[in-house]
Design a protein around this motif. Structure first.
Motif, mmCIF file in Angstrom:
data_model
loop_
_atom_site.group_PDB
_atom_site.id
_atom_site.type_symbol
_atom_site.label_atom_id
_atom_site.label_comp_id
_atom_site.label_asym_id
_atom_site.label_seq_id
_atom_site.Cartn_x
_atom_site.Cartn_y
_atom_site.Cartn_z
ATOM 1 N N LYS A 35 0.829 -1.200 0.000
ATOM 2 C CA LYS A 35 0.000 0.000 0.000
ATOM 3 C C LYS A 35 0.865 1.252 0.000
ATOM 4 O O LYS A 35 1.741 1.407 0.859
ATOM 5 C CB LYS A 35 -0.914 -0.006 1.226
ATOM 6 C CG LYS A 35 -1.950 1.116 1.205
ATOM 7 C CD LYS A 35 -2.892 0.993 2.386
ATOM 8 C CE LYS A 35 -3.935 2.107 2.344
ATOM 9 N NZ LYS A 35 -4.871 2.022 3.495
ATOM 10 N N ASP A 37 2.048 5.040 0.728
ATOM 11 C CA ASP A 37 1.735 5.930 1.841
ATOM 12 C C ASP A 37 0.944 7.133 1.312
ATOM 13 O O ASP A 37 0.685 7.235 0.109
ATOM 14 C CB ASP A 37 3.005 6.367 2.574
ATOM 15 C CG ASP A 37 3.981 7.161 1.701
ATOM 16 O OD1 ASP A 37 3.525 7.878 0.790
ATOM 17 O OD2 ASP A 37 5.203 7.063 1.932
ATOM 18 N N ALA A 38 0.571 8.023 2.207
ATOM 19 C CA ALA A 38 -0.318 9.131 1.827
ATOM 20 C C ALA A 38 0.293 10.016 0.755
ATOM 21 O O ALA A 38 -0.378 10.410 -0.214
ATOM 22 C CB ALA A 38 -0.667 9.951 3.069
ATOM 23 N N GLN A 40 2.670 9.198 -1.409
ATOM 24 C CA GLN A 40 2.777 8.429 -2.650
ATOM 25 C C GLN A 40 1.420 8.325 -3.343
ATOM 26 O O GLN A 40 1.330 8.456 -4.569
ATOM 27 C CB GLN A 40 3.332 7.035 -2.348
ATOM 28 C CG GLN A 40 4.792 7.024 -1.927
ATOM 29 C CD GLN A 40 5.234 5.682 -1.384
ATOM 30 O OE1 GLN A 40 4.418 4.859 -0.970
ATOM 31 N NE2 GLN A 40 6.544 5.458 -1.379
ATOM 32 N N GLN A 41 0.370 8.108 -2.580
ATOM 33 C CA GLN A 41 -0.966 8.016 -3.164
ATOM 34 C C GLN A 41 -1.380 9.348 -3.792
ATOM 35 O O GLN A 41 -2.010 9.372 -4.859
ATOM 36 C CB GLN A 41 -1.985 7.614 -2.102
ATOM 37 C CG GLN A 41 -3.369 7.288 -2.670
ATOM 38 C CD GLN A 41 -3.340 6.162 -3.678
ATOM 39 O OE1 GLN A 41 -2.905 5.063 -3.369
ATOM 40 N NE2 GLN A 41 -3.795 6.435 -4.905
#
Length: 233
Positions: A35, A37-38, A40-41
């Motif tokens: 997943k 991280d914030a 990267q998203q």
């Protein structure tokens, strides 16, 4: 009872011994994607937005600041690279095979193969993609196009109908289904489909142009990452 359970376990193990790592992954649910991280998203979302706005170079620039260890990053890089005609697309798609985005990898490899006129290879990749993601209407549509190019019309019709039923507003699959009827010179069926699928006049004109292209070159257009299409002669 214990003997039966032991025998069943031995059968499962002996069957698994001949499986590839990818096959075992599919059997037990497959690996999960790491997943982002914030931050990267946020960068991924920005790259997607720029690609949707028709700014692939800017999209790629934002992706290049992210780690290649993330499958989601490699998938987006592969899509943008394919759109830009860059050679990095194929190895990036291949890097996804056996992982959490294996279906997307096979789909991309199928699109690349079709773009270079290798429908036999495209068929194999897209069939594997369908097995991995049977409800992905985009894969079903692209498989239908390749089957139509190969003259396997009834199988192509099945894929287009499946894509339409999976997503009601799948305009591309609807146009391709009408195209197929026109390729077969079945104008009555094409007219009925236009009414049933609520296609606009410009979409019917698009289907006619596609049908003329298939008849003259033997090849139909394949979808690209941003929803546009490429025509291969």
């Amino acid at each position: 009872m214990k003997t039966i359970l032991l025998f069943t376990a031995m059968l499962l193990l002996s069957g698994c011994a001949g499986q590839s790592a990818q096959g075992l992954g599919a059997l037990f649910g497959g690996p999960g994607c790491g997943k982002p991280d914030a931050d990267q998203q946020l960068a991924l979302n920005l790259a997607d937005e720029m690609l949707n706005e028709g700014r692939p170079h800017a999209s790629l620039a934002h992706l290049e600041q992210l780690p290649n260890t993330l499958d989601q990053v490699r998938l987006r890089k592969a899509r943008v690279s394919r759109l830009l005609g860059r050679s990095e697309a194929e190895p990036l798609y291949r890097s996804l095979l056996g992982g959490c985005l294996a279906a997307e990898g096979e789909h991309g490899l199928g699109q690349l193969a079709s773009a270079r006129g290798d429908d036999a290879q495209a068929l194999q990749s897209l069939q594997r993609a369908v097995r991995l993601a049977p409800t992905d209407e985009r894969v079903r549509n692209d498989l239908g196009v390749v089957l139509m190019n190969l003259g396997r019309y009834e199988q192509a019709r099945f894929e287009f109908l499946t894509a339409i039923e999976l997503k009601d507003d799948n305009a591309l699959a609807a146009v391709n289904l009408v195209t197929l009827s026109l390729v077969q010179d079945n104008w009555q069926q094409a007219t009925d489909l236009v009414g049933r699928l609520h296609l606009r006049p410009e979409q019917f004109a698009d289907a006619q142009a596609r049908a003329r292209q298939v008849k003259s070159t033997g090849r139909g257009p394949i979808a690209l990452a941003n929803g546009a299409e490429a025509v291969v002669n």
